[in-house]
Design a protein around this motif. Structure first.
Motif, mmCIF file in Angstrom:
data_model
loop_
_atom_site.group_PDB
_atom_site.id
_atom_site.type_symbol
_atom_site.label_atom_id
_atom_site.label_comp_id
_atom_site.label_asym_id
_atom_site.label_seq_id
_atom_site.Cartn_x
_atom_site.Cartn_y
_atom_site.Cartn_z
ATOM 1 N N ARG A 134 -39.871 92.619 40.232
ATOM 2 C CA ARG A 134 -38.624 91.861 40.150
ATOM 3 C C ARG A 134 -38.446 90.900 41.327
ATOM 4 O O ARG A 134 -37.601 90.014 41.285
ATOM 5 N N LYS A 135 -39.249 91.075 42.385
ATOM 6 C CA LYS A 135 -39.193 90.167 43.527
ATOM 7 C C LYS A 135 -40.021 88.908 43.292
ATOM 8 O O LYS A 135 -39.927 87.955 44.060
ATOM 9 N N MET A 136 -40.869 88.932 42.239
ATOM 10 C CA MET A 136 -41.799 87.837 41.995
ATOM 11 C C MET A 136 -41.233 86.870 40.962
ATOM 12 O O MET A 136 -40.384 87.235 40.141
ATOM 13 N N GLN A 144 -45.129 87.110 37.324
ATOM 14 C CA GLN A 144 -44.862 88.196 36.379
ATOM 15 C C GLN A 144 -45.777 88.064 35.169
ATOM 16 O O GLN A 144 -46.286 89.059 34.644
ATOM 17 N N LYS A 145 -46.007 86.801 34.737
ATOM 18 C CA LYS A 145 -46.917 86.571 33.614
ATOM 19 C C LYS A 145 -48.366 86.894 34.012
ATOM 20 O O LYS A 145 -49.133 87.450 33.209
ATOM 21 N N ILE A 146 -48.749 86.563 35.231
ATOM 22 C CA ILE A 146 -50.085 86.898 35.724
ATOM 23 C C ILE A 146 -50.284 88.413 35.715
ATOM 24 O O ILE A 146 -51.347 88.933 35.344
ATOM 25 N N PHE A 147 -49.239 89.145 36.104
ATOM 26 C CA PHE A 147 -49.307 90.604 36.114
ATOM 27 C C PHE A 147 -49.562 91.148 34.711
ATOM 28 O O PHE A 147 -50.268 92.137 34.526
ATOM 29 N N LEU A 148 -48.981 90.476 33.699
ATOM 30 C CA LEU A 148 -49.127 90.936 32.326
ATOM 31 C C LEU A 148 -50.442 90.509 31.680
ATOM 32 O O LEU A 148 -50.871 91.115 30.702
ATOM 33 N N THR A 175 -42.757 98.166 32.458
ATOM 34 C CA THR A 175 -42.438 97.550 33.748
ATOM 35 C C THR A 175 -41.611 96.279 33.555
ATOM 36 O O THR A 175 -40.568 96.089 34.190
ATOM 37 N N VAL A 176 -42.060 95.408 32.660
ATOM 38 C CA VAL A 176 -41.345 94.156 32.393
ATOM 39 C C VAL A 176 -39.978 94.445 31.778
ATOM 40 O O VAL A 176 -38.984 93.782 32.100
ATOM 41 N N ARG A 229 -34.227 93.966 31.983
ATOM 42 C CA ARG A 229 -32.949 94.623 31.684
ATOM 43 C C ARG A 229 -32.149 94.941 32.940
ATOM 44 O O ARG A 229 -30.990 95.356 32.854
ATOM 45 N N GLY A 230 -32.777 94.769 34.112
ATOM 46 C CA GLY A 230 -32.086 95.094 35.353
ATOM 47 C C GLY A 230 -31.780 96.574 35.473
ATOM 48 O O GLY A 230 -30.788 96.979 36.081
#
Length: 399
Positions: free
Chosen positions: A55-57, A62-66, A317-318, A323-324
């Motif tokens: 959530r800090k990124m 975030q897309k790279i992580f996925l 994770t996403v 959803r916070g």
């Protein structure tokens, strides 16, 4: 929202199970399904930890992580990693190790199991450092205040978590590593070396990512200060221009603020945070990979089953980020870190003793479940207190 987040996981599940049925029949289909459930149950706490970092990124990372991240998780850790471990421990070439994994599965399983002390020491100390740095940190919100408050005071001592981790490593090397069931013999030196490697990896990757994160925060603070200064100057110039117009001078001008708020970590900070995430995922996958050998010694069934489970952990994770959930249920991160501490202890104990994967998974689920329920109770209590305050204010106003 749910379909958008978990859509790829659902698709991979259908394709993966269909492929397993075609290649290995009903037995292979069942094995892949069981491995998927095993991975999800063992790594649920991983999703919570990942969400706290992700959530800090910014959206790009975030897309790279996925995308890139899931390739590393599935093929790197679930397929390539065991082969590399065998190649290193058995002093074989990668090609020989792959050949062994395909044509002599029993020997391959034996070699991976024999490497377990080193894997457990590396992963155990790395995860232990994550837990210690969390529990020794001073924080406003505490779940178990009676425990976290005194530990936070101890954490004021510099490098205290490193000292604790080294003490735990020394105890492990001189107790559970002296007569190892996996591979037999004294593995003290191996455990010490692997544990130190895990500690160094944590300090390097975690330290670099923290450095760039802090640097980015400093730059944001400087930008905000510049914007505030620019706004003040703009106000003064506008005031001067207005006065000038009133005096008939016709002077005009102004200076608007520039710069945009940063939506999340980017650049080097996000890159090293991404690396940190991948190392965390690798550490979490150790117990899953080793535990999978209790179900199958076929590396392709293993990679497919654990890979499907890893997809769900990524999607979860996403989901938590979008959803916070971590903001709404503030104790979830606490529960996940306690689960990490428990997993670290279990990994170190398994250097010598067998611990069923069901127990490992249940410990994490119970701790996270307890922290979730505590968060719900807290939210209800605060809502009730808020309603009580509003009612009191209305009565007072009416009087």
């Amino acid at each position: 929202m749910l379909l958008k987040t978990f859509g790829w996981s659902f698709a991979v599940t259908v394709i993966g199970l269909a492929l397993a049925g075609v290649l290995w029949g009903w037995q292979g289909l069942a094995i892949v399904g069981i491995l998927s459930i095993l991975e999800i149950s063992l790594s649920f706490d991983n999703a919570v930890i990942n969400a706290g970092i992700l959530r800090k990124m910014n959206a790009f990372w975030q897309k790279i992580f996925l995308t890139v991240g899931i390739l590393i998780a599935v093929f790197g850790m679930r397929l390539v990693f065991p082969v590399i471990i065998v190649a290193i421990t058995a002093k074989l070439s990668p090609v020989e190790a792959v050949n062994l994994a395909i044509n002599d599965k029993d020997k391959y399983e034996h070699l991976v199991t024999a490497a377990h002390p080193a894997i457990a020491a590396f992963g155990g100390i790395f995860l232990l450092m994550i837990f210690l740095d969390f529990i020794f940190e001073e924080r406003d919100i505490r779940w178990l205040g009676w425990l976290e408050k005194p530990l936070a005071k101890l954490g004021r001592l510099d490098t205290f978590s490193v000292v604790v981790a080294l003490v735990v490593l020394l105890i492990s090397a001189t107790t559970v590593a002296t007569d190892v069931a996996h591979g037999g013999g004294d593995k003290s030196a191996t455990v010490l070396l692997a544990g130190v490697a895990g500690l160094v990896t944590y300090l390097i990757v975690g330290g670099i990512s923290s450095y760039f994160e802090d640097k980015l925060e400093e730059e944001d603070e400087d930008d905000e200060a510049d914007e505030a200064k620019g706004a003040d100057e703009s106000g003064e110039e506008t005031k001067s221009a207005t006065n000038a117009q009133l005096n008939g001078s016709g002077a005009s001008g102004g200076r608007g603020s520039s710069g945009a708020s940063v939506a999340g970590l980017a650049g080097k900070a996000a890159f090293f945070m991404f690396l940190y995430l991948e190392v965390i995922d690798a550490s979490f996958s150790f117990d899953g990979v080793i535990g999978a050998f209790a179900i199958t010694n076929d590396i392709f069934e293993m990679a497919l089953g654990l890979g499907i489970g890893a997809m769900y952990i990524r999607s979860l994770t996403v989901f938590l980020v979008r959803r916070g959930t971590l903001d709404d249920y503030v104790y979830l991160e606490h529960g996940a870190h306690y689960a990490i501490g428990a997993l670290a202890a279990i990994l170190l104990v398994t250097i010598k003793y067998e611990i069923n994967e069901v127990i490992t998974g249940l410990v994490g689920v119970v701790l996270i479940g307890a922290s979730y329920w505590s968060s719900v109770v807290r939210n209800r209590r605060e809502a009730a207190e808020g309603e009580g305050s509003e009612s009191k204010t209305e009565v007072t106003s009416g009087v």
